[in-house]
Design an enzyme around this catalytic site. Structure first.
Site, PDB file in Angstrom:
ATOM      1  N   ARG A 193      61.057 -72.373  70.917  1.00 37.50           N
ATOM      2  CA  ARG A 193      61.027 -70.948  70.540  1.00 37.50           C
ATOM      3  C   ARG A 193      61.472 -70.069  71.710  1.00 37.50           C
ATOM      4  O   ARG A 193      62.141 -69.063  71.519  1.00 37.50           O
ATOM      5  CB  ARG A 193      59.628 -70.572  70.049  1.00 37.50           C
ATOM      6  N   GLU A 212      53.701 -59.837  58.453  1.00 37.25           N
ATOM      7  CA  GLU A 212      52.759 -60.490  59.378  1.00 37.25           C
ATOM      8  C   GLU A 212      51.485 -59.680  59.510  1.00 37.25           C
ATOM      9  O   GLU A 212      51.403 -58.540  59.074  1.00 37.25           O
ATOM     10  CB  GLU A 212      53.356 -60.559  60.791  1.00 37.25           C
ATOM     11  N   LYS A 242      60.121 -63.988  70.423  1.00 35.40           N
ATOM     12  CA  LYS A 242      58.876 -63.515  71.045  1.00 35.40           C
ATOM     13  C   LYS A 242      59.242 -62.635  72.241  1.00 35.40           C
ATOM     14  O   LYS A 242      59.040 -63.006  73.393  1.00 35.40           O
ATOM     15  CB  LYS A 242      58.008 -64.724  71.437  1.00 35.40           C
TER      16      LYS A 242
HETATM   17  C1  LIG Z   1      53.934 -61.612  66.209  1.00 36.37           C
HETATM   18  C2  LIG Z   1      53.281 -62.941  66.197  1.00 36.37           C
HETATM   19  N1  LIG Z   1      53.227 -63.632  65.038  1.00 36.37           N
HETATM   20  C3  LIG Z   1      52.660 -64.854  64.968  1.00 36.37           C
HETATM   21  C4  LIG Z   1      52.093 -65.450  66.076  1.00 36.37           C
HETATM   22  C5  LIG Z   1      51.489 -66.811  65.983  1.00 36.37           C
HETATM   23  O1  LIG Z   1      52.354 -67.751  66.545  1.00 36.37           O
HETATM   24  P1  LIG Z   1      51.796 -69.118  67.149  1.00 36.37           P
HETATM   25  O2  LIG Z   1      51.077 -69.816  66.056  1.00 36.37           O
HETATM   26  O3  LIG Z   1      52.996 -69.870  67.590  1.00 36.37           O
HETATM   27  O4  LIG Z   1      50.883 -68.738  68.253  1.00 36.37           O
HETATM   28  C6  LIG Z   1      52.109 -64.772  67.298  1.00 36.37           C
HETATM   29  C7  LIG Z   1      51.496 -65.370  68.483  1.00 36.37           C
HETATM   30  O5  LIG Z   1      52.112 -65.998  69.253  1.00 36.37           O
HETATM   31  C8  LIG Z   1      52.722 -63.494  67.363  1.00 36.37           C
HETATM   32  O6  LIG Z   1      52.772 -62.831  68.517  1.00 36.37           O
END
Ligand SMILES: Cc1ncc(COP(=O)(O)O)c(C=O)c1O
Length: 341
Positions: free
Chosen positions: A80, A219, A183
């Site tokens: 990612r 989300e 991210k």
């Molecule tokens: C915007 C957002 N959505 C979803 C997630 C969840 O992702 P992950 O399960 O990879 O931590 C995160 C956290 O990292 C996030 O910042």
């Protein structure tokens, strides 16, 4: 071992002993450096500061009952980060550099890995940013990759207990073809308006809808959304949400425990039909949703009338957490044991 109140740790920053850093310039990465400073020296014209050229990751190390330290799906975090870096034109961190730096920073801060049974873990925060100077709007010629760690408790103070969510329509965190799948820091700054609005209304997190029509669920704050209906795990498909590694893992766990899985646009009108709903991410794994309020339409949807998480959410949570701490076998090959820590 540090003398901390492990089971009372918030999801916050605790100073540890060391962080690790590496600089990319003239087309290649240099040596990994170890630092005991919590500060970086940054150029006043760096692209990270001016143009938001930075991306980060969030992952954890868990100490098991057997004393071993486990990483969960670190390759996915590395992948990612590569996607985020490609999306905003930064230098690429390869698997070897990523893993070597994660291993080193965890080893150097072994004292801060919370003991088994405290519910706490060691949060790992890789950060990649444009450290080179540019005044015109262009990608930098120099990048810095650093990783720090900090011991954390659960993200939501409620722990594995139902949370309350508010639907937000008057701000978006990312555009449909923008950076929502990456991210990058700018998405989080853009999410603060929604977060504050949800907090002011007395709710824990905002639920964002798709930017075009405000019809589909995107989300929940910094977590993905899922729901359970008719023995099916349902989670949104969207071009403006972060591909959560927890969500991807829960899809597998859901199949493993006998649920069907659907990743598709999820109409907000389906909210009243769900049997269970949850937010998922590395920080809290699953936060069962007790209530969603639609402030604009004055509607409330309640999912845990008895105040307890639903049976499928509980089962998925226990399975995933069990794998992460090594309490149950890992049939998926998700765990990497860091030897001799
Ligand atoms: C915007 C957002 N959505 C979803 C997630 C969840 O992702 P992950 O399960 O990879 O931590 C995160 C956290 O990292 C996030 O910042």
């Amino acid at each position: 071992m540090q003398n901390l109140e492990w089971s009372k740790l918030p999801f916050g920053y605790v100073k540890t002993n060391y962080n690790v850093r590496c600089v990319w310039k003239n087309g290649k990465w240099g040596e990994i450096e170890v630092s005991d400073s919590e500060y970086i020296n940054i150029h006043i014209a760096s692209t990270a500061l001016h143009y938001g050229q930075e991306a980060f990751e969030g992952m954890k190390a868990y100490r098991g009952k057997d004393g071993k330290v486990r990483l969960f799906r670190w390759e996915e975090n590395c992948k990612r980060l590569k996607d985020s870096a490609a999306g905003i034109y930064m230098a690429q961190v390869d698997d070897k550099l990523f893993f070597d730096m994660v291993k080193k920073v965890v080893e150097l801060n072994a004292d801060f890995i919370p003991p088994y049974g405290t519910g706490a873990s060691l949060y790992i925060r890789p950060l990649l940013y444009g450290s080179g100077a540019k005044v015109g709007v262009h990608p930098a010629d120099e990048y810095t990759f650093l990783i720090f760690v900090t011991p954390v408790g659960p993200y939501f103070k409620e722990g594995f207990n139902p949370v309350k969510i508010a639907i937000i329509r008057d701000s978006d965190r990312a555009a449909p073809l923008g950076t929502g799948t990456m991210k990058v820091g700018g998405n989080y700054a853009a999410s603060f308006r929604g977060l504050e609005k949800a907090h002011e209304a007395g709710y824990g997190s905002p639920m964002y809808l798709d930017c075009r029509e405000k019809k589909y669920i995107d989300e929940i704050g910094a977590a993905n959304f899922f729901a359970i209906k008719d023995n099916t795990y349902i989670t949104p498909k969207s071009t403006s949400i972060l591909p959560s590694i927890t969500n991807k893992s829960l899809e597998e766990v859901a199949k493993y425990i006998g649920l069907k899985v659907e990743r598709r646009p999820v109409d907000v009108a389906e909210l009243p039909t769900f049997e269970e709903a949850g937010a998922c991410g590395t920080a809290a794994v699953i936060s069962p949703i007790g209530e969603i309020v639609d402030i604009d339409e004055n509607k409330h949807y309640v999912y845990c009338p008895d105040g307890k998480p639903g049976k499928w959410s509980t089962k998925m949570y226990e399975t995933l957490v069990g794998i992460q701490y090594g309490d149950i076998p890992d049939p998926f090959g998700w765990i990497t044991i860091l030897e001799n820590i």
